[in-house]
Design a protein around this motif. Structure first.
Motif, PDB file in Angstrom:
ATOM      1  N   THR A 156       0.717  -1.146   0.031  1.00 52.22           N
ATOM      2  CA  THR A 156       0.091   0.023   0.107  1.00 52.22           C
ATOM      3  C   THR A 156       0.943   1.262  -0.103  1.00 52.22           C
ATOM      4  O   THR A 156       0.661   2.207  -0.780  1.00 52.22           O
ATOM      5  CB  THR A 156      -1.190   0.137   1.217  1.00 52.22           C
ATOM      6  OG1 THR A 156      -1.635  -1.140   1.076  1.00 52.22           O
ATOM      7  CG2 THR A 156      -1.767   1.218   1.085  1.00 52.22           C
ATOM      8  N   VAL A 157       1.765   1.126   0.796  1.00 52.95           N
ATOM      9  CA  VAL A 157       2.710   2.550   0.918  1.00 52.95           C
ATOM     10  C   VAL A 157       3.392   2.471  -0.459  1.00 52.95           C
ATOM     11  O   VAL A 157       3.598   3.892  -1.015  1.00 52.95           O
ATOM     12  CB  VAL A 157       3.900   2.329   1.975  1.00 52.95           C
ATOM     13  CG1 VAL A 157       4.860   3.341   1.819  1.00 52.95           C
ATOM     14  CG2 VAL A 157       2.959   2.174   3.400  1.00 52.95           C
ATOM     15  N   GLY A 158       3.731   1.546  -0.996  1.00 54.02           N
ATOM     16  CA  GLY A 158       4.515   1.393  -2.391  1.00 54.02           C
ATOM     17  C   GLY A 158       3.341   1.998  -3.473  1.00 54.02           C
ATOM     18  O   GLY A 158       4.017   2.982  -4.539  1.00 54.02           O
ATOM     19  N   ALA A 159       2.458   1.825  -3.453  1.00 50.84           N
ATOM     20  CA  ALA A 159       1.411   2.134  -4.472  1.00 50.84           C
ATOM     21  C   ALA A 159       1.044   3.410  -4.229  1.00 50.84           C
ATOM     22  O   ALA A 159       0.955   4.184  -5.338  1.00 50.84           O
ATOM     23  CB  ALA A 159       0.071   1.184  -4.478  1.00 50.84           C
TER      24      ALA A 159
ATOM     25  N   LEU B 223       3.778   9.900  -9.695  1.00 52.18           N
ATOM     26  CA  LEU B 223       3.410  10.331 -11.083  1.00 52.18           C
ATOM     27  C   LEU B 223       2.536  11.087 -11.051  1.00 52.18           C
ATOM     28  O   LEU B 223       2.554  12.010 -12.106  1.00 52.18           O
ATOM     29  CB  LEU B 223       2.608   8.999 -11.391  1.00 52.18           C
ATOM     30  CG  LEU B 223       3.181   7.477 -11.678  1.00 52.18           C
ATOM     31  CD1 LEU B 223       2.268   6.408 -12.047  1.00 52.18           C
ATOM     32  CD2 LEU B 223       4.363   7.752 -12.806  1.00 52.18           C
ATOM     33  N   ALA B 224       1.849  11.670 -10.000  1.00 50.98           N
ATOM     34  CA  ALA B 224       1.028  12.865  -9.954  1.00 50.98           C
ATOM     35  C   ALA B 224       1.980  14.129  -9.728  1.00 50.98           C
ATOM     36  O   ALA B 224       1.616  15.035 -10.247  1.00 50.98           O
ATOM     37  CB  ALA B 224       0.117  12.769  -8.754  1.00 50.98           C
TER      38      ALA B 224
END
Length: 160
Positions: free
Chosen positions: A29-32, A39-40
């Motif tokens: 989750t932290v990686g995602a 990317l944002a």
């Protein structure tokens, strides 16, 4: 007592596996979230320069080197006229944007701006077509074929 030890070992193993799974879930989750944030943070697609030289460079990019240089030479011979026509077209586009943003909105002003853009576009297109004609006359067959294929590979025909 042996049975109690086996139950405790079994519970310890299940607890260990559960803890490992939970940790992997949190790490994923932290990686995602980190990737999403990265990317944002990237800038949006950069707008292509609205100049005649930029258009010639986009046209010359897929050509063989010798043919690309012939196209650039044809451009240099008419650079002043082409860039002047492109600047007039850019100013017309800017007038359209200003008319659309004006408060209070004035439809007549917008129609006038559209008229200026309609008048400026053929001048620019004619200058570019003359450059392409001069360049194509000097190119190899392969270069002319690549130039002929170029418009079909474009993704957006409205931004030249």
């Amino acid at each position: 007592m042996t049975m109690t030890m086996e139950i405790q070992e079994r519970s310890s193993r299940l607890l260990l596996v559960g803890s490992l799974a939970l940790n992997l879930f949190f790490i994923g989750t932290v990686g995602a979230l980190a990737v999403r944030h990265y990317l944002a943070a990237q800038p949006a697609a950069v707008e292509r320069p609205r100049t005649a030289v930029a258009r010639i460079e986009r046209l010359a990019a897929p050509l063989p080197a010798a043919d690309a240089e012939k196209l650039r030479a044809a451009f240099r011979a008419r650079e002043t006229a082409a860039e002047g026509a492109r600047e007039a077209l850019n100013r017309a586009f800017d007038h359209i944007q200003m008319a659309l943003r004006a408060e209070p909105f004035d439809a007549a002003q917008l129609r006038t701006a559209f008229g200026k853009a309609r008048a400026a576009r053929p001048v620019y297109e004619q200058a570019m077509q003359e450059i392409l004609s001069m360049g194509a006359a000097e190119m190899s067959r392969e270069g002319r074929n690549k130039l002929a294929d170029w418009p079909s590979s474009r993704t957006n025909t409205n931004t030249r």
